[in-house]
Structure formats: structure tokens, C-alpha cells
Design a protein around this motif. Structure first.
Motif, PDB file in Angstrom:
ATOM      1  N   ALA A  12      -4.633   0.652   4.837  1.00 52.39           N
ATOM      2  CA  ALA A  12      -4.656   0.232   6.246  1.00 52.39           C
ATOM      3  C   ALA A  12      -5.476  -1.042   6.407  1.00 52.39           C
ATOM      4  O   ALA A  12      -6.491  -1.234   5.738  1.00 52.39           O
ATOM      5  N   GLU A  13      -5.027  -1.866   7.312  1.00 57.01           N
ATOM      6  CA  GLU A  13      -5.731  -3.064   7.760  1.00 57.01           C
ATOM      7  C   GLU A  13      -5.230  -3.352   9.154  1.00 57.01           C
ATOM      8  O   GLU A  13      -4.207  -2.808   9.581  1.00 57.01           O
ATOM      9  N   ASP A  14      -5.954  -4.176   9.886  1.00 59.99           N
ATOM     10  CA  ASP A  14      -5.527  -4.523  11.241  1.00 59.99           C
ATOM     11  C   ASP A  14      -4.165  -5.206  11.217  1.00 59.99           C
ATOM     12  O   ASP A  14      -3.804  -5.879  10.255  1.00 59.99           O
ATOM     13  N   ASP A  15      -3.416  -4.996  12.291  1.00 59.22           N
ATOM     14  CA  ASP A  15      -2.072  -5.544  12.489  1.00 59.22           C
ATOM     15  C   ASP A  15      -1.017  -4.886  11.608  1.00 59.22           C
ATOM     16  O   ASP A  15       0.003  -5.497  11.285  1.00 59.22           O
ATOM     17  N   TYR A  16      -1.270  -3.607  11.223  1.00 62.85           N
ATOM     18  CA  TYR A  16      -0.246  -2.881  10.469  1.00 62.85           C
ATOM     19  C   TYR A  16       0.932  -2.560  11.395  1.00 62.85           C
ATOM     20  O   TYR A  16       0.788  -2.514  12.615  1.00 62.85           O
ATOM     21  N   GLN A  17       2.090  -2.353  10.813  1.00 56.65           N
ATOM     22  CA  GLN A  17       3.276  -1.964  11.574  1.00 56.65           C
ATOM     23  C   GLN A  17       3.197  -0.451  11.777  1.00 56.65           C
ATOM     24  O   GLN A  17       3.084   0.301  10.817  1.00 56.65           O
ATOM     25  N   GLU A  18       3.241  -0.037  13.028  1.00 62.03           N
ATOM     26  CA  GLU A  18       2.991   1.360  13.408  1.00 62.03           C
ATOM     27  C   GLU A  18       3.840   2.361  12.631  1.00 62.03           C
ATOM     28  O   GLU A  18       3.309   3.307  12.038  1.00 62.03           O
TER      29      GLU A  18
END
Length: 172
Positions: A12-18
Motif C-alpha cells: 500500500a501507498e497513497d493514491d492506490y486504486q481502490e
């Protein structure tokens, strides 16, 4: 065969695709796997739309030998993930151990940074095709591509087939 004794990491990291993070997480849990969301220093990450993914551990603190597979979701998160050596090393180590490494969409960037696709058949979102080819991958436009322990897909619409291939690999 069951995957109830399998431990799968999802990066996980910011701006992952939901959908690309939560859909595989839920499918794997439904199939009986233990799933850990791994980050790189934060307790939680947020998708572009603001959905939260709580982290179970930091990738740097996880022994790859304790994992049976890794899933890398797309979105713009992979571009940030590849800046974390602990995440890149985890992906490379699992690939070298012949354990399933699965990615979708832009997550092919992590496979490129881990240098695991040279001479392998792969797919990704078409906008990073050149990156995949330049890293030595044999890029094809298919829903899901399985080349040994590497599993790749293109876009969220491919998730059902992507998850079926991942679960099948874990059952082997």
C-alpha cells in the motif's frame, strides 16, 4: 486444495486504486488466506478517492520467508512504492524465491524496479507498456498473464480473472 495456511502481502501507498487493493484483499480472505497490508512507514494510506487502507506492518519489518505471495495494486501508488527500497526488495526476494508476485495496472512499475520481468511474458495498463518492454518484458494485451510465478493484469475490469489466477497459484 485450500489456501487457508497461506500468508499474502498486499503493498500500500497513497493514491492506490481502490478496487485493485481491496478486491484482492477480500477475495483472498474469503478463500481462507491470511492477508497483511504492508506499507513503508505510515499506519494508513489513502486512495485517490480518499478510501483508507490500514497497514498491518511496515514492509521493512517483514521477513519475505514468512510470505507466500505479494499483490501490488495499481493507481499512482506504485510510482511511490518503488521509492521504498524495502518494498522493491520484498518484491524481488519473493520473485527470486519463485513465490507468486501479482500486479495489476500501473503496478507493473514495481516489477520493473524490482528487475523481475526480463524475458518474461507480462501485461499492464497500456500506458506503461513501453516501460515494461524497455525492462525486457514480453508485453501482451491480455486480461491476465501467468508466466511461472508472475501474474499480471491490465485494469480493474480484469480483477475477477486476476484473483482466480492468484488463488490457483496459491493452491499449487
Amino acid at each position: 486444495m485450500s489456501i487457508k495456511d497461506k500468508h499474502v502481502a498486499i503493498l500500500a501507498e497513497d493514491d492506490y486504486q481502490e478496487l485493485e487493493l481491496h478486491y484482492p484483499r477480500l477475495r483472498l480472505m474469503e478463500a481462507g488466506a491470511r492477508v497483511s497490508v504492508l506499507g513503508a512507514g505510515k499506519d494508513a494510506y489513502h486512495s485517490k478517492k480518499g478510501y483508507t487502507a490500514e497497514c498491518d506492518a511496515d514492509a521493512a519489518d517483514v521477513d519475505p520467508a514468512d510470505l507466500d505471495a505479494v499483490v501490488i495494486p495499481g493507481g499512482m501508488a506504485p510510482d511511490k512504492m518503488r521509492g521504498h527500497e524495502s518494498m522493491v526488495r520484498l518484491v524481488r526476494t519473493l520473485a527470486e524465491a519463485n513465490k507468486p508476485v501479482a500486479w495489476i495496472c500501473h503496478a507493473g512499475w514495481m516489477a520493473v524496479s524490482a528487475d523481475i520481468i526480463r524475458g518474461r511474458k507480462v501485461t499492464s495498463v497500456s500506458s506503461i507498456r513501453d516501460d515494461m518492454v524497455n525492462a525486457g518484458g514480453d508485453w501482451v494485451d491480455e486480461t491476465v498473464v501467468v508466466d511461472g510465478n508472475l501474474i499480471s493484469s491490465r485494469v480493474p475490469g480484469d480483477l475477477p480473472e486476476f484473483c482466480k489466477a492468484l488463488i490457483k497459484a496459491l493452491e499449487a
